[in-house]
Design an enzyme around this catalytic site. Structure first.
Site, short mmCIF file in Angstrom:
data_model
loop_
_atom_site.label_atom_id
_atom_site.label_comp_id
_atom_site.label_asym_id
_atom_site.label_seq_id
_atom_site.Cartn_x
_atom_site.Cartn_y
_atom_site.Cartn_z
N LYS A 127 0.85 -1.20 0.00
CA LYS A 127 0.00 0.00 0.00
C LYS A 127 0.88 1.24 0.00
O LYS A 127 1.80 1.36 0.81
CB LYS A 127 -0.91 0.02 1.23
CG LYS A 127 -1.78 1.26 1.32
CD LYS A 127 -2.60 1.30 2.61
CE LYS A 127 -3.41 2.57 2.72
NZ LYS A 127 -4.17 2.63 4.00
N VAL A 170 5.65 3.41 1.66
CA VAL A 170 5.02 2.18 1.18
C VAL A 170 5.04 1.15 2.30
O VAL A 170 6.09 0.93 2.92
CB VAL A 170 5.74 1.61 -0.06
CG1 VAL A 170 5.04 0.34 -0.55
CG2 VAL A 170 5.78 2.65 -1.18
N GLU A 171 3.91 0.53 2.57
CA GLU A 171 3.85 -0.55 3.55
C GLU A 171 3.78 -1.89 2.84
O GLU A 171 3.05 -2.05 1.84
CB GLU A 171 2.64 -0.38 4.47
CG GLU A 171 2.79 0.77 5.44
CD GLU A 171 1.77 0.75 6.56
OE1 GLU A 171 0.73 0.09 6.39
OE2 GLU A 171 2.02 1.38 7.60
N VAL A 172 4.54 -2.86 3.35
CA VAL A 172 4.50 -4.23 2.83
C VAL A 172 3.98 -5.13 3.95
O VAL A 172 4.19 -4.87 5.13
CB VAL A 172 5.89 -4.70 2.35
CG1 VAL A 172 6.37 -3.86 1.18
CG2 VAL A 172 6.92 -4.65 3.48
#
Length: 588
Positions: free
Chosen positions: A418, A480-482
């Protein structure tokens, strides 16, 4: 005479309150959670892999705990605390049952604030404390000793209701820094498990031949009540084959592993490891440069001769978000493998700077946030100033810095990737929209789940490294999140690394588009402005700035008006006096 209105009986009020409370609890623990996912437990797809399909079938009841392998509780449990080897403030906390089985926290990568109690010979309780403002408990790492051949039960109490997709992992080896336990091909082994706590997922991925090395999922997970109003417990059961093993929410990436991995890539072609010094607790701070252009010699910086766009990607400003490190490492490894395999690579067109572990001290202690917001005047740390000096020197030596990618991981979510944030930069909003669209599309095309419909927040993270560098040197940045534990599909360690590679390459390709070139043009214009300010306020020599924090020096330029406003000279002198006073107060 008017009739006096009577109040309802106290018993009726109490009964209504009880009913309302029961309804509230039911809604709380049966809602879909922050991800907005259906509240149906998952079943594993028969097609193989680790794809999870949501099913309307009710979750199986947790299997009754079998105490047969636990022995008899012949002595009261013991609990001990000893000083932490890294920090005098932290402690190694352990509890030991009468059969010698021990559960330990507070070592490298493990938080020391859990309350650990031995409830039986091989049965432990780990109590999470209440979160304070700014605290988020996103990870746990525990060591189990003396458990070979025994089934161990661990009850986590006061846990989050939305931990429904965090199926814990286990490693039955004695080292968290052994590269072989995390090497290429490492996958988390599958098991049937139980799904008694709102969509806990098992994982069906197994290495070829069915053999398992390194990290795997525990054999059983269920839920229960913690005793307090609304409190929940997460119950783990696992039979261990070795005397020393680890339990973790996600596969951990600790500083000792990071140091070994950095040394393993240091000798490879097209790699320059910039050692920036040591953290407060003695960890080496490093930036990994991947390039076919400028190099360094003897630890001194040499200006790059080319003008390739430069991407900076970094992880772990939140020190307990381990997924982010694996993603950055995966990008680095993929780029280097491409060079080894094909010769031609991404490095023919780009220079990459990578920091897989920004805050090693915080990571060693299991902390969430130690240095994240320390890129500000009077508040810099040894670590943040080292990174700031590196970026200052990098730019002043004529190297480019075009885009910064700040990698995080969430507590729980239904997606794998995201785009969560970018600055409220009015001049580049269209370019950021194009970058998000490209990242979403590339992740989906690679088989991952992207949060395509969720718009990023506009966050001017001026006190974080990405925001500070953007204000000072002009590049754009994106958060950005993983997420390896999507509540729809778990990722293996290989897949998490590949996700990082997809994100890194997508950002590089963006810089080659019209939007990317426009973003770079704005960066270049802001660098010109920085040079004008520097010449006006500091002169053309920095000899009088030696020993000063790079963060303070650069922010001093931004606190002043336009260069051609000579009143700025007076304001700048006022700033200098205020800074000197602030430094003196800090020293006292």
């Amino acid at each position: 005479m008017k009739r006096k209105q009577q109040s309802p009986p106290a018993a009726s009020l109490i009964g209504a309150a009880v009913i309302a409370g029961a309804v509230s609890l039911f809604l709380l623990f049966n809602r879909s959670g922050p991800t907005g996912l259906p509240n149906n437990p998952p079943t594993i797809s028969p097609s193989g892999g680790n794809v999870v399909r949501l099913s309307p079938v009710d979750s199986p009841e947790p299997q009754p705990f079998n105490p047969a392998s636990q022995g008899v509780l012949s002595a009261p449990p013991e609990r001990s605390e000893v000083p932490h080897p890294i920090s005098g403030n932290a402690k190694i906390v352990s509890a030991t049952g009468p059969l010698g089985v021990k559960l330990i926290s507070g070592f490298e990568g493990s938080w020391d604030r859990f309350e650990i109690t031995a409830k039986g010979p091989a049965h432990f309780e780990v109590a999470f404390p209440a979160e304070k403002p700014g605290e988020y408990f996103l990870f746990y790492l525990l060591q189990v000793e003396g458990a070979a051949g025994r089934e161990v039960r661990v009850d986590f109490t006061n846990v989050k209701p939305y931990w429904k997709s965090h199926y814990p992992a286990v490693c039955e080896t004695g080292s968290l820094s052994d590269l072989e336990n995390f090497g290429a091909g490492t996958r988390l082994a599958g098991n049937a498990g139980s799904a008694g706590f709102n969509n806990f997922l098992s994982d069906s991925s197994v290495r070829s031949g069915g053999s398992v090395k390194g990290w795997q999922f525990v054999k059983g997970v269920s839920s229960g009540k913690s005793g307090g109003l609304g409190a929940r417990s997460l119950i783990l059961r696992h039979r261990f084959n070795t005397d020393s093993a680890y339990l973790a929410m996600k596969v951990p990436y600790v500083p000792s592993y990071h140091a070994k991995w950095v040394n393993s890539v240091r000798r490879r072609a097209n790699v320059t490891v910039h050692d920036l010094g040591r953290s407060v607790r003695g960890h080496t701070l490093s930036v990994i440069e991947l390039s076919k252009g400028g190099t360094t010699s003897g630890g001194s910086f040499v200006a790059s001769a080319d003008s390739k766009p430069c991407l900076l990607i970094y992880a772990r400003e939140h020190a307990d978000e381990h997924d982010s490190s694996w993603a950055v490492e995966g990008f680095v490894e993929s780029v280097l493998a491409e060079v080894d395999r094909d010769g031609a690579s991404l490095l023919d067109r780009f220079t990459i700077l990578a920091i897989p572990l920004m805050d090693p001290d915080g990571a060693a202690e299991g902390a969430h946030d130690s240095i994240m917001n320390a890129f500000r005047i009077g508040a810099s740390t040894v670590e943040t100033d080292a990174y700031a000096r590196f970026l200052q020197q990098w730019v002043d030596d004529g190297n480019r810095l075009d885009l910064i990618v700040n990698i995080h991981n969430p507590g729980v979510a239904g997606w794998h990737a995201k785009v969560v944030a970018h600055p409220s930069d009015a001049e580049r909003q269209q370019e950021y929209a194009h970058l998000k669209a490209r990242l979403d599309r590339d992740c989906v095309d690679a088989g991952f789940i992207a949060a395509e419909r969720q718009q990023p927040e506009l966050i001017d993270a001026q006190y974080r490294m990405c925001g500070w560098a953007s204000r000072v040197f002009g590049p754009g940045y994106v958060g950005v999140e993983v997420n390896s534990r999507s509540s729809k599909q778990h990722l293996t360690l290989d897949e998490l690394r590949r996700l990082g590679d997809v994100i890194g390459r997508s950002c590089c390709r963006f810089l080659e588009t019209a939007s990317g070139r426009r973003m770079t043009e704005i960066t270049e214009s802001r660098l010109v402005e920085r040079k004008r300010r520097w010449a006006f306020y500091y002169g053309r020599t920095d000899s009088d700035l030696e020993g000063r924090s790079a963060i303070d020096v650069e922010m001093g330029l931004l606190l002043n008006p336009e260069v051609d406003d000579w009143e700025g000279t007076t304001r700048f002198k006022d700033f200098e006096r205020q800074f000197a006073q602030l430094s003196e107060n800090s020293a006292n």
